[in-house]
Design an enzyme around this catalytic site. Structure first.
Site, PDB file in Angstrom:
ATOM      1  N   LYS A 185     -21.315   5.997  -4.526  1.00 21.80           N
ATOM      2  CA  LYS A 185     -20.780   6.069  -3.163  1.00 21.80           C
ATOM      3  C   LYS A 185     -21.911   5.848  -2.297  1.00 21.80           C
ATOM      4  CE  LYS A 185     -16.610   6.374  -2.556  1.00 21.80           C
ATOM      5  NZ  LYS A 185     -15.449   7.368  -3.090  1.00 21.80           N
ATOM      6  N   TYR A 203     -12.014  -7.360 -11.418  1.00 20.93           N
ATOM      7  CA  TYR A 203     -12.877  -6.888 -12.046  1.00 20.93           C
ATOM      8  C   TYR A 203     -12.653  -6.198 -13.310  1.00 20.93           C
ATOM      9  CZ  TYR A 203     -10.996  -2.941  -9.602  1.00 20.93           C
ATOM     10  OH  TYR A 203      -9.828  -1.878  -9.141  1.00 20.93           O
ATOM     11  N   CYS A 233       4.735   3.943  35.751  1.00 18.00           N
ATOM     12  CA  CYS A 233       3.583   4.885  35.645  1.00 18.00           C
ATOM     13  C   CYS A 233       2.253   4.199  36.153  1.00 18.00           C
ATOM     14  CB  CYS A 233       3.782   5.528  34.425  1.00 18.00           C
ATOM     15  SG  CYS A 233       2.509   6.840  34.074  1.00 18.00           S
ATOM     16  N   CYS A 244       4.703  13.315  31.693  1.00 20.02           N
ATOM     17  CA  CYS A 244       3.531  12.541  31.715  1.00 20.02           C
ATOM     18  C   CYS A 244       2.453  13.323  32.577  1.00 20.02           C
ATOM     19  CB  CYS A 244       4.063  11.241  32.361  1.00 20.02           C
ATOM     20  SG  CYS A 244       2.961   9.956  32.536  1.00 20.02           S
ATOM     21  N   CYS A 283       5.528   7.696  27.578  1.00 22.27           N
ATOM     22  CA  CYS A 283       5.944   7.802  29.017  1.00 22.27           C
ATOM     23  C   CYS A 283       7.122   6.695  29.159  1.00 22.27           C
ATOM     24  CB  CYS A 283       4.946   7.641  30.035  1.00 22.27           C
ATOM     25  SG  CYS A 283       5.484   7.671  31.662  1.00 22.27           S
ATOM     26  N   GLU A 341     -21.344  -3.450 -10.295  1.00 21.01           N
ATOM     27  CA  GLU A 341     -20.695  -4.249  -9.310  1.00 21.01           C
ATOM     28  C   GLU A 341     -20.380  -3.675  -7.937  1.00 21.01           C
ATOM     29  OE1 GLU A 341     -16.850  -4.438 -11.447  1.00 21.01           O
ATOM     30  OE2 GLU A 341     -17.919  -5.125 -13.389  1.00 21.01           O
ATOM     31  N   LYS A 350     -18.398  -1.757  -5.247  1.00 19.78           N
ATOM     32  CA  LYS A 350     -17.090  -1.236  -5.142  1.00 19.78           C
ATOM     33  C   LYS A 350     -16.384  -1.564  -3.957  1.00 19.78           C
ATOM     34  CE  LYS A 350     -14.969   3.330  -5.913  1.00 19.78           C
ATOM     35  NZ  LYS A 350     -13.941   3.078  -4.798  1.00 19.78           N
ATOM     36  N   ASP A 407     -13.912  -1.994  -1.021  1.00 18.91           N
ATOM     37  CA  ASP A 407     -13.114  -1.027  -0.253  1.00 18.91           C
ATOM     38  C   ASP A 407     -11.691  -1.573  -0.015  1.00 18.91           C
ATOM     39  OD1 ASP A 407     -12.310   1.476   0.809  1.00 18.91           O
ATOM     40  OD2 ASP A 407     -13.457   1.179   2.372  1.00 18.91           O
ATOM     41  N   CYS A 458       2.720  10.537  36.134  1.00 21.21           N
ATOM     42  CA  CYS A 458       3.751  10.239  36.803  1.00 21.21           C
ATOM     43  C   CYS A 458       4.732  11.305  36.777  1.00 21.21           C
ATOM     44  CB  CYS A 458       4.475   9.007  36.768  1.00 21.21           C
ATOM     45  SG  CYS A 458       5.305   8.875  35.215  1.00 21.21           S
TER      46      CYS A 458
HETATM   47  S1  IVH Z   1     -13.156  -0.246 -12.132  1.00 22.72           S
HETATM   48  C1  IVH Z   1     -11.911   2.451 -15.178  1.00 22.72           C
HETATM   49  N1  IVH Z   1     -14.532  -1.901 -10.536  1.00 22.72           N
HETATM   50  O1  IVH Z   1     -12.057   1.892  -6.924  1.00 22.72           O
HETATM   51  C2  IVH Z   1     -12.305   1.574 -14.264  1.00 22.72           C
HETATM   52  N2  IVH Z   1     -13.044  -0.187  -9.619  1.00 22.72           N
HETATM   53  O2  IVH Z   1     -12.043   4.935  -8.052  1.00 22.72           O
HETATM   54  C3  IVH Z   1     -11.519   1.463 -12.893  1.00 22.72           C
HETATM   55  N3  IVH Z   1     -12.737  -0.359  -7.235  1.00 22.72           N
HETATM   56  O3  IVH Z   1      -8.905   2.150  -8.259  1.00 22.72           O
HETATM   57  C4  IVH Z   1     -11.778   0.866 -11.824  1.00 22.72           C
HETATM   58  N4  IVH Z   1     -14.343  -2.061  -6.827  1.00 22.72           N
HETATM   59  O4  IVH Z   1      -9.566   0.554  -6.384  1.00 22.72           O
HETATM   60  C5  IVH Z   1     -13.769  -0.926 -10.825  1.00 22.72           C
HETATM   61  N5  IVH Z   1     -15.628  -3.281  -9.211  1.00 22.72           N
HETATM   62  C6  IVH Z   1     -14.700  -2.419  -9.227  1.00 22.72           C
HETATM   63  C7  IVH Z   1     -14.025  -1.622  -8.276  1.00 22.72           C
HETATM   64  C8  IVH Z   1     -13.160  -0.764  -8.406  1.00 22.72           C
HETATM   65  C9  IVH Z   1     -13.583  -1.250  -6.366  1.00 22.72           C
HETATM   66  C10 IVH Z   1     -11.702   0.656  -6.849  1.00 22.72           C
HETATM   67  C11 IVH Z   1     -10.676   0.373  -7.389  1.00 22.72           C
HETATM   68  C12 IVH Z   1     -10.345   1.583  -8.356  1.00 22.72           C
HETATM   69  C13 IVH Z   1     -11.178   2.655  -7.609  1.00 22.72           C
HETATM   70  C14 IVH Z   1     -11.524   3.833  -8.628  1.00 22.72           C
END
Ligand code: IVH
Length: 678
Positions: free
Chosen positions: A324, A236, A441, A418, A436, A121, A123, A125, A421
């Site tokens: 990551k 998720y 200014c 400042c 300021c 999946e 990740k 942000d 001025c």
């Molecule tokens: S699973 C035990 N799936 O990543 C499983 N987390 O470092 C825990 N996150 O707190 C999370 N996308 O905020 C999972 N597809 C995804 C995710 C995901 C983002 C974030 C989430 C979590 C952090 C874990």
């Protein structure tokens, strides 16, 4: 219609129920699946019918009604919510080797040599949240917090359109008594950019990245503010789901989807870690095109039975890992730290660096935010530093390389006065920003004048930063109202002004006198007051006099306006100097065509227009003025709520979107007929 004491007839109860499921279905199609079936107008008609019936029979209003998304009052703080099942975090990996090592650990732990089936999946942000549904109704939403106890942000999560207030039942009796769904709240990059440009216009600190924007928006004490920020969610995972046993993570995702929750369509199952690495490479390549930020991929052992055998460590499971992306980083040297003075007087230290390429872009400046931040990171002039850009985002100084110091580096100290001025800088208790206080200014005044004259404010063509600097240096402009006292001979005396350019500027100044109240308010440069909130003030109060007389308590009643903004507006108008400015401007002949009692028909009130492509005869801004004069609004993106899309030559993707959503597309000629009608 007033509230009735009559018991609602069966037919009304039935119709309300019908409308709610119908609207929920369309919300789902639009916000979760992104494929609407009906037009804006048809959707509004359903919503209006439901609102009407609920007004007539308020006893039938339920918390999961689609009319009840926004409306919770401001809260003082968020209450703690313990999670039934802890919300774990993930271990990180940054290289294929680390991911392979993870796979080997999994196999070793399971005492198996077979290839493992993984769910892959993106990740997201953003920030992790939990949604709790009881018998299909959303009853609570919370942040992850420390994993054990989060914060109750139910009212804010309810404002997210892709969070259903009521689950869909894929089959009879399939909704569990309790469902705890976990996912990530995030913001689309386009919305992130828009929020930041509005914040900058309003003199507020922009968010450093989309994650902060999402988190800041969700952790708002005023749900109306959250509602004004377009957040989204992907689910998720699950905590407790009563009466349900899942065999795989894939099944969990399918189940979440089947009850109407939004899941990421990019999730995929694979066999063997090599495929997982390939998937990560694929994500790396499509990342620049994704409309949201991801910071890696999550690799999860698919089988729940294996997950249970693998178990968890203190804070993270053994069955998953976050692969990551490396943030684009580079090393460069800070040549000096300069101070930038904003329109509201905020004095921000900025690192001027030897130019360096980071993630394909040459970077030579980075904001250091404030003195506290510089001290915390111990950043000095002359330091070699690591800078990074995550995805789309503004560069930041990560840390100095202390080992490369020669002893010549200079620690930064915010000056007391400042640098421009000489006024003594001030800082409010609890704030990190020094300001300021002198409105005159030089850089502040230049920014104030150019903001006043800018396109979306008073729209004085030709009054940009260069001209503003000249007018100020020559003593012709000391404050905003002086713009309206400029004469031809004044301007001609200024270097580089010919008679023609002087006349053009005077004409633009003259034209700006007829404007809308919202533009005028926005032009004044009141802290935190952007275009949208200015329009809200006008809609609520209806006249400048009423706005000037309103206290913060009254202003805060307006939906979408928080206490910071309310206080800022009220105290701005309380200041006698500012009242004088307003009086002088009115005396110069500024008139508003959009407020009650003034000239002009408002037949386009509540109708929004989107422009795309080049119009054959009209300038964009003139077209915008016409809409505003008639009480309509010009917005930048197409949604089902858009009234008309006006398409000129070489229209962009907005045209396609309009066609997809069934929004009427009109030509310039048709547009003129509509705006001129009265
Ligand atoms: S699973 C035990 N799936 O990543 C499983 N987390 O470092 C825990 N996150 O707190 C999370 N996308 O905020 C999972 N597809 C995804 C995710 C995901 C983002 C974030 C989430 C979590 C952090 C874990």
């Amino acid at each position: 219609m007033s509230a009735s004491n009559n018991k609602a007839p069966e037919s009304v109860i039935k119709r309300i129920e019908q409308l709610r499921s119908e609207i929920n279905r369309h919300n789902y199609l639009y916000y979760v699946l992104d494929s609407p079936e009906i037009s804006d107008a048809d959707y509004d008609a359903l919503m209006n019918e439901l609102k009407g019936l609920e007004e007539q029979y308020p006893e039938l209003v339920t918390s999961d009604s689609p009319t009840q998304r926004v409306g919770a009052p401001l809260s003082e703080k968020f209450n703690p919510v313990p999670h039934t099942v802890p919300m774990l975090s993930l271990d990180d990996a940054f290289s294929p080797q680390e991911v392979i090592a993870f796979d080997q650990r999994v196999k070793k732990f399971l005492n198996s040599s077979q290839e493992i089936s993984y769910m892959l999946e993106p990740k997201m942000d953003g920030l992790a949240v939990e949604l709790i549904y009881e018998n299909g109704i959303l009853v609570q939403g919370s942040t992850r917090g420390d994993g054990l106890v989060g914060e109750d942000v139910t009212a804010n999560l309810r404002t997210i359109r892709s969070v259903p207030l009521r689950l869909m039942a894929p089959s009879e009796g399939s909704i569990p008594e309790r469902l705890e769904a976990r996912g990530e709240v995030f913001i689309h990059l386009a919305d992130f950019r828009e929020i930041n440009s509005k914040r900058e216009e309003a003199g507020e600190q922009p968010f450093a990245n989309p994650r902060n924007a999402a988190a800041g928006s969700l952790r708002q004490l005023d749900p109306a503010v959250t509602a004004s920020r377009p957040l989204d969610i992907f689910l998720y995972g699950v905590g407790v789901v009563s009466g349900k046993e899942f065999k795989t993570q894939e099944e969990i995702l399918e189940y979440l989807k089947s009850v109407g929750l939004k899941t990421n369509p990019l999730a995929q199952r694979c066999r063997g870690i090599k495929k997982a690495i390939k998937y990560h490479e694929h994500m790396t390549s499509i990342r620049p095109e994704l409309p949201y930020e991801i910071d890696g991929t999550v690799i999860k052992v698919n089988s729940i039975e294996l997950q249970q055998r693998l178990g968890t460590k203190a804070r993270s499971p053994r069955w998953a890992i976050a692969f990551k992306f490396e943030a684009a980083r580079a090393i460069t040297r800070i040549e000096k730290i300069i101070l930038s003075i904003g329109r509201t007087g905020a004095v921000t230290p900025v690192a001027v660096m030897e130019p360096v390429k980071v993630g394909g872009v040459v970077v030579s400046r980075a904001t250091l935010h404030n003195q506290d931040e510089i001290q915390r990171k111990d950043i000095r002039e002359g330091d070699y530093v690591i800078i990074q850009r995550a995805g789309d985002v503004i560069p930041e100084v990560v840390k100095p390389l202390k080992e490369r110091r020669t002893g010549m580096e200079k620690p930064f100290r915010m000056p007391e006065y400042c640098p421009v001025c000489g006024s003594k800088l001030v800082k409010k208790p609890g704030e990190a920003v020094w300001r300021c206080p002198n409105p005159q200014c030089f850089p502040r005044l230049v920014k104030k004048i150019t903001h006043f004259a800018s396109k979306n404010a008073m729209d004085i063509d030709g009054l940009g930063p260069k001209v503003a600097e000249q007018l100020i240096t020559n003593g012709l402009v000391r404050d905003i109202p002086d713009i309206y006292t400029l004469t031809l001979s004044d301007l001609i005396s200024v270097e580089r002004f010919g008679e023609k350019s002087a006349q053009n500027l005077l004409q633009a100044i003259e034209q700006s006198k007829t404007t809308t109240l919202a533009r005028f308010l926005y032009a004044l440069g009141i802290r935190h007051l952007g275009e949208v909130s200015a329009q809200r003030l006008v809609e609520h109060f209806g006249s400048l006099e009423k706005i000037m007389a309103a206290g913060p308590g009254e202003i805060i009643k307006i939906s979408g306006i928080g206490d910071e903004l309310a206080n800022s507006v009220a105290s701005w108008f309380e200041d006698p100097k500012n009242r004088e400015t307003v009086k002088r401007l009115l005396a110069a002949g500024i008139k508003f065509k959009d407020v009650a009692g003034k000239a002009g028909s408002k037949h386009l009130e509540g109708i929004s227009f989107v422009f795309t492509g080049t119009l054959p005869n009209l300038k964009r801004n003139d077209a915008k003025k016409l809409v505003q004069q008639a009480g309509g609004r010009v917005v930048s993106s197409v949604s089902r709520k858009t009234g008309y899309v006006v398409a000129g030559e070489n229209p962009g993707s907005k045209l396609e979107k309009a066609q997809k959503l069934g929004v009427p597309v009109i030509s310039e000629e048709e547009f003129l007929n509509i705006v001129k009608y009265s």
